[in-house]
Design a protein around this motif. Structure first.
Motif, PDB file in Angstrom:
ATOM      1  N   LYS A   1       0.825  -1.215   0.000  1.00 28.19           N
ATOM      2  CA  LYS A   1       0.000   0.000   0.000  1.00 28.19           C
ATOM      3  C   LYS A   1       0.857   1.262   0.000  1.00 28.19           C
TER       4      LYS A   1
ATOM      5  N   THR B   1      -8.694   6.968  11.620  1.00 28.47           N
ATOM      6  CA  THR B   1      -8.977   6.118  10.448  1.00 28.47           C
ATOM      7  C   THR B   1     -10.448   5.736  10.408  1.00 28.47           C
TER       8      THR B   1
ATOM      9  N   ALA C   1     -12.889   6.647   7.536  1.00 33.07           N
ATOM     10  CA  ALA C   1     -13.297   5.549   6.633  1.00 33.07           C
ATOM     11  C   ALA C   1     -14.715   5.090   6.908  1.00 33.07           C
TER      12      ALA C   1
ATOM     13  N   TYR D   1      -2.060   6.435  -0.859  1.00 30.97           N
ATOM     14  CA  TYR D   1      -2.146   6.044   0.554  1.00 30.97           C
ATOM     15  C   TYR D   1      -1.157   6.831   1.417  1.00 30.97           C
TER      16      TYR D   1
ATOM     17  N   LEU E   1      -9.883  -6.642   2.221  1.00 32.30           N
ATOM     18  CA  LEU E   1     -11.317  -6.334   2.089  1.00 32.30           C
ATOM     19  C   LEU E   1     -11.749  -5.418   3.235  1.00 32.30           C
TER      20      LEU E   1
END
Ligand code: HEM
Length: 444
Positions: A83, A271, A275, A88, A389
């Motif tokens: 990542k 986060t 998110a 990112y 995922l």
């Protein structure tokens, strides 16, 4: 497909292994790449096919849009990717090294540690927070519609609702008075992330440009929200043997094998604030757009609210909030018979994979019934795929379906905009100028 000649190398010894636009044509398209990247990506895909190489020397940059190619990158070759991409790296200026941006070594134990907070029974607990959020929304809209109808920005409403649910479900906190400040700080910070990723010369965040100062103020506001969450939990500490209530209990657990540092706790909370709400709000906003511009589907949902899951899943296909997912290759990969060398940037685009006729019949049509047979294994990646995922997938699907079912059976919602709503392709897909709709209370 184009028969145009491509150079053998793009400089810095970067080999050309796939067809794609020439440097000159890409330079001429710079304005549309930044103002309307979705249209540019679609045009590039339709001209050059499922794996495209951009004329960028460093890093070699590829666009992958086939269902099999997406699976190869995200699932089969997960261990050969990282990542550590520009996208990112910029996001981590806001979220720090939380679960979303952490690279493999730091990520693996963290995912194992946080997974219990997303077990089925924990996700089911979020229903209480969804219902509380909806009750608040009903009360606000009742006041607004006391004279009959009102026009509301459903995008703004979905952001506030999703933030309240995220903070309630994950951190047990009522953010009531701070909702607008936190949602707007999130959007400003994420806009800063995208602006930096699109600018070839990123000025270090410490340098006091107006854009940097705006972004730093937004990050500071998010930090204040993190502090408020932590101090509220200090007041409601659990006895040592009590069962975990939410994610914050997991983060603060003193019995963790390696307890988290203050900074790591901050990064995870930031986060999950970012998110956990902006993505769900984006998905819901576009679901409403699709429903009000397809009144037959809205009527079917009113008649049978159990269709809400089909509607939400199909909306995520047409408007995947995370419209690109990036990876850096750690070794040479072969994707759709194309060699992608080590150290390349790979852009997997759910927006395009979900429009690929190899995976979807009549791909641009809004047809919730196509999900009656379940979600396909291949070609549907709104939550990513493989080991990385989305951890919040089931929470998001529950939230999305409950909210669509409740609002569509409680409120009459009508379009006030044209069927074309310009899209701001930021970290997630957002309507450029909000999403106004006319609401009135349904008489039952
Ligand atoms: C409709 C809503 C959502 C969408 C479309 C979405 C999309 C995604 C995608 C595409 C990824 C994978 C990124 C990659 O592979 O690089 C991801 C990861 C992640 N999502 Fe979501 N998400 C949603 C809701 C949520 C919610 C509700 C939460 C938290 C409560 C959440 C937290 C995360 C985290 C922490 C990761 C990183 C997981 C890991 O790498 O282990 N997301 N999300």
């Amino acid at each position: 497909m184009s028969g145009k000649k491509t150079p053998k190398r793009y400089g810095w010894n970067t080999p050309v292994t796939a067809i794609g636009p020439q440097g000159g044509s890409m330079l001429r398209s710079i304005k549309s790449i930044t103002s309307d990247p979705l249209t540019y990506l679609e045009a590039t895909w339709s001209e050059f096919g499922d794996v495209v190489q951009f004329p960028i020397p460093k890093p070699a940059t590829y666009l992958v849009t086939s269902p099999e190619g997406a699976r190869e990158v995200l699932v089969n070759q997960h261990n050969e990717t990282s990542k550590r991409t520009l996208q990112y790296n910029n996001l981590s200026l806001v979220t720090g090294e939380g679960l979303l941006t952490a690279d493999t070594q730091a990520w693996r134990p963290r995912r194992r540690m946080l997974q219990p907070a997303f077990h089925k029974e924990m996700v089911a607990l979020s229903v209480n927070h969804i219902e509380a959020g909806l009750a608040k929304l009903d009360a606000q809209w009742l006041e607004l519609t006391s004279e009959g109808t009102a026009i509301v920005d459903i995008d703004h409403a979905m952001m506030s609702l999703a933030l309240e649910i995220t903070c309630g479900a994950l951190f047990g906190i009522d953010v009531d008075d701070d909702v607008d400040e936190i949602t707007s700080a999130t959007l400003i910070a994420l806009h800063g992330v995208v602006a930096r990723a699109r600018n070839p010369i990123s000025i270090p965040l410490g340098f006091p440009t107006p854009a940097n100062l705006r972004m730093k103020r937004a990050i500071k506001r998010l930090d204040k929200a993190v502090d408020a969450i932590l101090s509220s939990r200090n007041l409601s500490k659990l006895p040592a043997d009590a069962p975990i209530r939410d994610m914050l209990d997991v983060l603060l657990d003193p019995d963790l094998e390696i307890p988290l540092t203050k900074q790591q706790i901050r990064d995870e909370i930031a986060t999950f604030i970012v998110a956990g709400h902006e993505t769900v709000a984006s998905a819901l906003t576009w679901a409403w757009h699709l429903l009000v511009t397809n009144p037959d589907e809205l009527q079917k949902l009113k008649n049978d609210p159990t269709r809400a899951q089909l509607v939400f899943d199909e909306s995520l296909r047409l408007y995947p909030p995370a419209w690109v997912i990036t990876r850096r290759t750690l070794s040479d990969l072969t994707v759709d018979d194309v060699l992608i060398p080590a150290n390349s940037l790979v852009i997997v685009s759910p927006w395009l994979v979900h429009r690929n006729p190899k995976a979807w019949e009549n791909p641009t049509a809004f047809m919730p019934d196509r999900f009656k047979a379940g979600t396909p294994q291949l070609g549907y990646i709104p939550f990513g795929a493989g080991a990385r995922l989305c951890i919040g997938k089931e929470m998001a699907r529950l939230e999305g379906s409950q909210i669509l079912a409740h609002i569509s059976t409680t409120w009459h919602i009508e379009a006030v905009h044209n069927s074309q709503v310009p899209i701001d392709a930021s970290v997630t897909l957002r309507p450029v100028a909000g999403m106004p709709v006319r609401i009135s209370r349904l008489v039952k």
